[in-house]
Design a protein around this motif. Structure first.
Motif, short mmCIF file in Angstrom:
data_model
loop_
_atom_site.label_atom_id
_atom_site.label_comp_id
_atom_site.label_asym_id
_atom_site.label_seq_id
_atom_site.Cartn_x
_atom_site.Cartn_y
_atom_site.Cartn_z
N HIS A 86 0.82 -1.22 0.00
CA HIS A 86 0.00 0.00 0.00
C HIS A 86 0.85 1.26 0.00
O HIS A 86 0.32 2.35 0.17
N TRP A 87 2.15 1.12 -0.25
CA TRP A 87 3.02 2.29 -0.21
C TRP A 87 2.71 3.19 -1.39
O TRP A 87 2.90 2.82 -2.54
N ASP A 88 2.20 4.36 -1.09
CA ASP A 88 1.83 5.30 -2.14
C ASP A 88 2.14 6.72 -1.69
O ASP A 88 2.47 6.96 -0.54
N ALA A 89 2.03 7.65 -2.64
CA ALA A 89 2.32 9.05 -2.33
C ALA A 89 1.69 9.92 -3.39
O ALA A 89 1.37 9.45 -4.49
N TYR A 90 1.52 11.21 -3.08
CA TYR A 90 1.14 12.16 -4.12
C TYR A 90 2.39 12.91 -4.57
O TYR A 90 3.51 12.55 -4.21
N GLU A 91 2.20 13.95 -5.36
CA GLU A 91 3.30 14.76 -5.89
C GLU A 91 4.28 13.91 -6.70
O GLU A 91 5.48 14.18 -6.70
N LEU A 92 3.73 12.91 -7.41
CA LEU A 92 4.58 12.08 -8.27
C LEU A 92 4.32 12.38 -9.74
O LEU A 92 4.58 11.57 -10.62
N ALA A 93 3.73 13.51 -10.00
CA ALA A 93 3.53 13.99 -11.37
C ALA A 93 3.93 15.47 -11.35
O ALA A 93 3.96 16.08 -10.29
N PRO A 94 4.23 16.05 -12.51
CA PRO A 94 4.62 17.47 -12.51
C PRO A 94 3.51 18.34 -11.93
O PRO A 94 2.32 18.03 -12.06
N GLY A 95 3.90 19.42 -11.32
CA GLY A 95 2.94 20.26 -10.61
C GLY A 95 2.11 21.17 -11.48
O GLY A 95 1.36 21.99 -10.95
N ASP A 96 2.19 21.03 -12.81
CA ASP A 96 1.40 21.92 -13.65
C ASP A 96 -0.07 21.52 -13.64
O ASP A 96 -0.94 22.31 -13.99
N MET B 280 -2.73 13.29 -6.83
CA MET B 280 -3.28 11.94 -6.92
C MET B 280 -2.33 10.97 -6.23
O MET B 280 -1.11 11.02 -6.43
N LEU B 281 -2.85 10.05 -5.43
CA LEU B 281 -2.01 9.05 -4.77
C LEU B 281 -1.59 8.01 -5.80
O LEU B 281 -2.44 7.44 -6.48
N ARG B 282 -0.28 7.74 -5.85
CA ARG B 282 0.24 6.81 -6.84
C ARG B 282 1.23 5.87 -6.16
O ARG B 282 1.80 6.21 -5.12
N PRO B 283 1.44 4.70 -6.75
CA PRO B 283 2.34 3.74 -6.09
C PRO B 283 3.75 4.31 -5.98
O PRO B 283 4.25 4.98 -6.89
#
Lengths: 186, 941
Positions: free
Chosen positions: B392-402, B409-412
């Motif tokens: 279940h390890w996930d995080a946000y801020e894994l896409a560019p901030g534009d 969005m929570l992503r693996p």
């Protein structure tokens, strides 16, 4: 042995499995957003050797029409050094700088080179989206390099320096929009 | 051969049948990915039109997660993370896992830890999508009476959404090292009904347990968090907007102290708020938290949210709790957020200097980039083995901030992304440190001459334009004729003495030139949370050289107040101009009440009342009638002469904030007593300026509770927040209203020598978080404890404690007490040792107590149990000797070490020494009468 011509059913079967494979391959392929994010993290960490020329080109193409991307990269500023730096002073040979169209048109690249004479000449290559400049600097000093006005919303500028003793050269860069320092060749 | 031909000839319907599994699988995968994406969209951005790129990301994430589960490593390396194994019945599990609006209902469960089952109640926690949406939901866990770890009532188990998930823990660790209260975040692995829920961040709630874990007496704790629907200033106008989550006994509903704080913030003049801040705010802790927020670019504490304030009972001061420490935001701004309390603090002279000094020390010390990297790697070493097997390890801020939708969005997560983020953040942090150091090390200062019509006057001004102040240590003038000439420096109306023979004026005390700030509207998008921010405002300090000769240049040497590095300024008198540039400089007096509006700037630091050299005040001899309290400020040094008698009116007290010497002698003690039947307050010695005070031959009779800054003190004679205090040959007796006689808090190096206390209405001597030595103490007839210790380190010897309503000595809350050559007689308990405390008895007599010594076992908040070392001690005539030592006691967790304990009288040398030298008697038969006489006399023989 005679070769049989495949029937419509077989063709449909193959097509369906092929589409499914392509669908899952597409799903497993890295999304463009993830590539952009990875490139940005590597730039910020100063790991330019881990970025391929195709990736750099992709990033350059993406950012030129994407002002919010540039704003995120620069923390809302009109320009800035993306690579690690200490108030503009750089430790690496390669540097990434970003600028947006919020800057005035007549801006120049400000370079400062400090080092013993044995480290010169220092070769600086500056590359934008559609332009490139190559200069040779023979002594320490502050120089202004004219760069073309930005045509799109944002641009990444790559700067690379090479010298006989690059570890001895202190290298500073930034953007200024009024000039008082000398230009190369002056 | 037939089979391939049949396959080639397969009919369309058969082909569809054979394709059905892959079609169903593809459709199901696509639908699952879309459903996950849509669920997120409904919470985060209901108006958004989903694109094919959005779907690609969701689909990619789903396939990556599955492939990691199937092909990733399942073996768990040895880990040091605690485990939370929770068991719920199925209906409770269903209720817990179903997304609920609002706070969610509690469900009952059982937590298994260390082989023990602990009953708990838990519910969903947090309203953001990362708390609620996925399988790994954030939870709040309340423990039953069995208690959690070290007495915790509740903890939060948070699904940490940041890619650099140790941010909170890393910054909290530094905050804790700097002395700030903080939620002590840590990581745990959670299972619910045998299903692995992954790694959570465990956080203590802001309540009484947090205070007790930090060895604080339970006191008022307020939380300030408001939604965006009401005006931002509401939080700072109404105490009802705050939540009180801890309090002293009996004070749950009262928020008078908070109302007083908010009143000071909104209504005080610059001068009054400065006085209030120095007396009632722990400025160092506020400045430390401020410095951490600047360093790590934390913007969680703003006009609306993120505030946790504690009103410490011992010191009587407010301090912040370091909470919501999510940082490493790559903002180019010096200070990312502010709030009314922070703004007022920045306008207190000296506060910015204190904060900048702390910031500089952090930048070069525990928070410098290389140290932070090491700390970060240490945390990862602890957490990473578990994360690598956390499905279940996930995080946000894994896409560019534009695109904020994709950005949040929570992503693996995986190790590769984590290392990218770590390196990137470390680089950003190093860049920020360089920027902050530059701001501190390169102050903007100008020194410009001014014109004057007086031929002997050569005025100039030093203007500060940045956040950093300077001190001026010395000035040298150069004259046109290149000779040395006499001259004087005039500053703020006072003349500084002439320079030495080298022409250099050395200032006896460096002259501090402090920076100033002004309020501006927040230029960024977060106006709702930070409507106003501060920026440096120019502030000028005018000075004047007086000389008959023409100077051409002044060299001014000083120091940067933030970094202590040397500074040299030059004034070129040949470039004098008429008047100074007053465009920016509009000096404001300290008596003005500032408004929270753009354009408001600090008062000029020189407009504050100056702290003058201590004024000597001499009181007595003779009678002094006091109808009301006498208050002596920190700049007054008070001497009370022998033979002075204070006749105190109703409620009157003597309050000392500066050094005080009470110089009674055996024939002419200093007496403090009631005027007639009045019940007066008492005596207070408060604050670090009282250090070194000496109280000799003071007799205090009566009294109740003095009042200081609107707060009733807890002792008739109260000593707070100071050090190096001596009480010698003093007698205290018969106070009123259930108040301790002598109450000491947060005081180091206290000496009590030949002090007697008779008939106190509560504890005779109460020490909290203090260090003291007591020699020749005599206490009798106290209503509660004779000596009550909380978090104190005390040595008691040659003392006699006789008859008390409670224990004669109670050592609690991790106190350490050594009792030597002393007699404890006639009480319910002679010595009570509890709450992880440690007592040492040597050459003592415990006499006729119901229980000689009681050593308590582990308790909810103090799980270690207490300790007793007793040697050469007599326990005579007591119902129970030493309780807590029974071998078969189920509650035994105290450590008890005994040697040469005697339960009947004999002529052991230590016993005869106690009788002969402490009580002045020769035989055991004289013991009773001797103690009774002592109680009557109240003093040592």
């Amino acid at each position: 042995m005679k070769l049989s011509i495949p029937g419509m059913g077989f063709i449909i079967l193959v097509l369906i499995y092929l589409f499914a494979a392509l669908f899952f391959a597409w799903g497993l392929a890295e999304p463009e957003q993830d590539r952009i994010w990875t490139i940005a993290q590597k730039m910020r960490a100063g790991d330019l050797s881990g970025i391929s020329p195709e990736d750099l080109s992709l990033f350059q193409k993406k950012i030129r029409h994407d002002a919010p991307l540039a704003s995120w990269l620069l923390g809302g500023r009109a320009w800035g050094l993306v690579s690690p730096n200490s108030l503009g002073w750089i430790d690496n040979d390669r540097v990434v700088l970003a600028r947006t169209n919020q800057l005035p048109k007549n801006c120049s690249l400000n370079l400062r080179l400090l080092g013993p004479q044995g480290s010169f000449p220092v070769e600086i290559t500056v590359k934008g989206l559609t332009w490139q400049k190559h200069e040779l600097f023979k002594t320490s000093g502050q120089y202004l390099l004219d760069i073309p006005a930005i045509e799109n919303q944002a641009e990444i500028i790559f700067i690379q320096q090479a010298s006989p003793q690059s570890a001895s050269v202190n290298f500073y860069t930034g953007i200024v929009c009024s000039s008082s320092a000398q230009r190369p060749g002056q | 051969m037939k089979a391939p031909r049949r396959l080639l000839r397969i009919s369309i319907s058969s082909a569809l049948v054979f394709s059905a599994p892959i079609i169903v699988l593809s459709a199901w995968c696509a639908w699952t990915a879309y459903a996950n994406l849509d669920a997120y969209r409904r919470i985060a951005s209901p108006q958004r039109d989903l694109s094919i790129d959005d779907f690609h990301i969701a689909f990619h994430d789903m396939l990556s997660t599955w492939s990691n589960r199937f092909f990733g490593s399942n073996s768990i390396a040895p880990s040091h993370l605690p485990r939370f194994r929770i068991h719920l019945k199925n209906p409770q599990l269903h209720e817990l896992m179903t997304p609920q609006p609002g706070k969610g209902k509690y469900v009952d469960g059982v937590l298994t830890r260390g082989g023990k089952n602990i009953s708990i109640r838990l519910r969903q926690r947090g309203h953001r999508h990362w708390h609620r949406l996925g399988t790994q939901k954030s939870l709040k866990v309340r423990f039953g009476k069995d208690g959690g770890d070290r007495g915790l009532k509740a903890v939060a188990l948070v699904n940490e959404p940041t890619p650099f998930m140790i941010t909170n823990a890393l910054i909290a660790q530094i905050a804790g090292d700097q002395g700030l209260l903080n939620p002590e975040p840590d990581f745990v692995r959670v299972w619910i009904n045998g299903a692995d829920m992954g790694v959570y961040r465990r956080q203590i709630m802001a309540d009484e347990a947090l205070l007790r874990r930090s060895n604080r007496y339970p006191c008022s704790l307020y939380s300030g968090d408001m939604d965006t629907e009401v005006p931002a200033e509401t939080l700072w106008m109404t105490p009802g907007s705050w939540k009180k989550s801890a309090w002293c006994s009996g004070e749950k509903k009262s928020n008078d102290e908070l109302a007083s704080l908010l009143r000071h913030i909104s209504s005080d003049s610059f001068q009054d708020f400065s006085d209030f801040a120095h007396n009632e705010l722990d400025l160092k802790k506020f400045a430390t938290l401020d410095a951490l927020e600047i360093l790590f670019s934390i913007d969680q504490r703003d006009w609306r949210q993120g505030h946790k304030l504690v009103h410490d009972l011992g010191s009587g001061k407010w301090e912040p709790i370091a909470w919501s420490l999510r940082g490493f935001d790559p903002s180019p701004v010096f200070k990312p957020s502010n709030h009314p309390l922070g703004i007022r603090l920045e306008m207190v002279p000296g506060y910015l200097t204190l904060r900048n000094r702390i910031l500089h020390r952090l930048l070069l010390g525990p928070a410098r980039p290389s140290r932070l990297r090491t700390k970060g790697l240490r945390w990862f070493k602890k957490v990473l083995p578990e994360l690598m097997t956390d499905a279940h390890w996930d995080a946000y801020e894994l896409a560019p901030g534009d695109d904020s939708f994709l950005y949040k969005m929570l992503r693996p997560m995986d190790v590769k992304k984590l290392s990218l983020v770590f390196e990137s953040l470390m680089a950003l942090y190093a860049t920020r440190c360089a920027y902050l150091l530059s701001e501190l090390e390169n102050p903007t200062i100008s020194a410009t001459p001014e014109k004057s019509t007086d031929p002997t006057s050569w005025p100039f001004e030093i203007t500060l334009g940045s956040r950093v102040g300077i001190s001026v240590d010395s000035i040298r003038l150069q004259f046109a004729d290149k000779q040395q000439h006499p001259w004087l420096l005039k500053v703020a109306g006072s003349l500084k003495r002439a320079p030495d023979e080298h022409g250099v004026l050395l200032l006896a005390e460096p002259m501090k030139l402090l920076p100033s700030v002004e309020l501006v509207k927040n230029p960024s998008a977060h106006e709702k949370y930070n409507p106003l921010v501060t920026r440096p405002a120019p502030v000028s300090y005018k000075m004047e050289v007086r000389s008959d000769y023409e100077p051409v240049k002044a060299d001014i040497w000083g120091k940067n107040l933030a970094t202590s590095s040397k500074i040299v300024l030059h004034v070129d008198f040949t470039a004098r101009k008429s008047g100074s540039d007053t465009r920016h400089y509009k000096p404001i007096g300290a008596d003005v009440v500032p408004s929270m509006l753009a354009g408001q700037s600090s008062a000029h630091p020189w407009s504050y009342r100056k702290s003058s050299p201590p004024e000597e005040v001499i009181l007595g001899p003779g009678d002094i009638h006091m109808e009301k309290s006498m208050f002596f400020s920190s700049s007054q040094k008070v001497k009370v002469q022998a033979g002075t008698r204070f006749l105190m009116g109703k409620g009157a007290s003597l309050i000392f904030l500066g050094p005080v010497n009470i110089e009674g002698n055996p024939r002419q003690p200093v007496v403090v007593e009631a005027d007639g039947d009045a019940i007066f307050g008492g005596i207070v010695i408060h604050g670090f300026n009282t250090a070194g005070s000496r109280i000799q031959y003071l007799h205090l009779k009566g009294g109740s509770a003095p009042v200081l800054f609107g707060e009733k003190q807890r002792g008739t004679f109260s000593i707070n927040e100071t050090r190096n205090i001596l009480l010698e040959n003093c007698a205290f007796e018969n106070n009123h209203n259930g108040v301790d006689m002598l109450h000491v808090s947060n005081t180091a190096d206290l000496k009590l020598h030949q002090v007697s206390v008779k008939k106190s209405s509560q504890d005779a001597v109460d020490l909290e978080f203090s260090k003291a030595s007591m020699d020749g103490i005599s206490i009798s007839g106290s209503a509660d404890e004779a000596i009550d210790l909380m978090g104190a380190k005390v040595r008691i010897h040659n003392s006699v404690l006789y008859m008390s309503g409670g224990s004669l000595i109670s050592a609690g809350e991790r106190s350490t007490v050594t009792i030597e050559d002393s007699i404890l007689s006639r009480a319910k308990i002679g010595l009570l040792v509890k709450h992880d405390s440690w007592a040492v008895l040597y050459s003592d007599l415990l006499h006729e107590c119901q229980t000689g010594v009681k050593v308590k076992a582990a308790s909810r908040y103090y799980p270690k149990g207490s300790r007793l070392d007793a040697q050469e001690t007599a326990i005579i005539g007591c119902g129970n000797g030493i309780v807590g030592a029974e071998r078969n006691s189920p509650k035994r967790s105290a450590k008890i070490d005994l040697s040469n304990i005697f339960y009947s009288t004999c002529d052991r040398p230590f016993m005869m020494h106690l009788l002969r030298d402490i009580l002045g008697i020769q035989r055991w038969s004289e013991l009773h009468d001797s103690l009774k006489n002592l109680a009557k006399r109240g003093v040592h023989p």
